[in-house]
Design a protein around this motif. Sequence first.
Motif, short mmCIF file in Angstrom:
data_model
loop_
_atom_site.label_atom_id
_atom_site.label_comp_id
_atom_site.label_asym_id
_atom_site.label_seq_id
_atom_site.Cartn_x
_atom_site.Cartn_y
_atom_site.Cartn_z
N LEU A 259 0.76 -1.17 0.01
CA LEU A 259 0.06 -0.03 -0.11
C LEU A 259 0.79 1.37 -0.09
O LEU A 259 0.40 2.23 -0.69
N GLN A 261 3.32 2.09 -1.58
CA GLN A 261 3.96 2.36 -2.73
C GLN A 261 3.14 3.33 -3.72
O GLN A 261 3.38 3.77 -4.86
N HIS A 262 1.61 3.51 -3.22
CA HIS A 262 0.80 4.13 -3.97
C HIS A 262 0.22 5.47 -3.56
O HIS A 262 -0.35 5.22 -2.24
N GLN A 263 0.33 6.44 -4.07
CA GLN A 263 -0.32 7.87 -3.67
C GLN A 263 -1.78 7.60 -3.21
O GLN A 263 -2.42 8.06 -2.34
N TYR A 264 -2.51 6.83 -4.04
CA TYR A 264 -3.83 6.44 -3.73
C TYR A 264 -4.24 6.20 -2.47
O TYR A 264 -5.36 6.47 -1.86
N GLU A 281 -4.11 13.01 -3.90
CA GLU A 281 -2.90 13.42 -4.63
C GLU A 281 -2.08 14.41 -3.65
O GLU A 281 -2.52 15.27 -3.20
#
Length: 422
Positions: A259, A261-264, A281
């Motif tokens: 998790l 690893q992702h901006q979301y 973002e």
Amino acid sequence: EVDLEERLGELDLRSDSDIPDVPPPTDSTPEILKRALSGLSARWKNWWIRGILTLAMISVFFLIIYLGSFMLMLLVLSIQVKCYHEIITIGYRVYHSYDLPWFRSLSWYFLLCVNYFFYGETVADYFATFVQRREQLQFLIRYHRFISFALYLTGFCMFVLSLVKKHYRLQFYMFAWTHVTLLITVTQSHLVIQNLFEGMIWFLVPISSVICNDITAYIFGFFFGRTPLIKLSPKKTWEGFIGGFFSTVLFGFIFSYFLAQHQYFVCPVEYNSETNRFVTECEPSELFQMKKYSVPPLLQAVLGWETVNMYPFQMHSIALSTFASLIGPFGGFFASGFKRAFKIKDFADTIPGHGGIMDRFDCQYLMATFVHVYITSFIRGPNPSKLLKQLLILQPEQQLSVYKTLKSHLVEKGILQPSLRG
């Protein structure tokens, strides 16, 4: 003395054994599953029903995650209402023979009041720019707490007017029942949403850790369980408890790695007033930036590594997973004691093999409070975005005063030149 004896005679002094039985829930297992599993023993039939429904619920959960933050908030609200309904229904079934006036109506009224208060606070905190554009909402937000208090006071007066002779004590029981239920469901679901606004990862890792602990503890207990853990839950075993602990910590550590690893998942959830959408973002904070750590000497001999690369959040995930597996189950034990007090197996029969929604989320509410306290104590710092939103709703002269004070402060610290003009 006679009057005193008469008054005491009116009180409901029954023991636990005299509490009316709650009608047992019906079997809601789909007929297709009943036919498919008809040849199995009751133990294995329950195993397969629980397993299939668990996979179905996890699939729906992933779908809602894909749909975004707003759908997750609606999910939390829906679960809150359903859990509240299940607990209040138990109270009504136990005491329905007394025909207490307005009990259910007042219970739902108080639910609306408390939700209005908490969600109004959320709107004021996170939707300031949206509110600024609408005069009607400005009025509601400005006087939000007074309106909330007035609504609650109305319900309080209605309760007092509904008091009936010979049922005073019982009615106060149910008044307390309603308020404790509100404390368990509404306030905790509000904290869940607050955690979500900090970043979806603060929502997903704790919830997934509790789910993982439930599943792995059940599996270890099912296959290896021999030693009873606690009398409140005879099916819980030490083998399941320990196996669930190690599995949950490992799962949380690995799940957090993916998790992070992702901006979301790592960016705070914010409302964009221009697009009328929630956005995730940002430039990830240091918690979600890979760092190199030295491996303790004792582990170097075992792993053969001197350093390891990982996200700082993974260290926090160990704390979250540990709480989910060691303390979280006590929420389930508390629920078991509650059900035993009223001679019921499950809160409802909403989910075949699992019981009611509250049966599946009894540990989640305890986890939500811990995560919120953990964030505010060890993680959260000043939030520039939230501060800016609050500045934008000030009057122009107030904004100018803040600007001059901030400029003077920056000049004193040598960050701005004294000759700089604003």
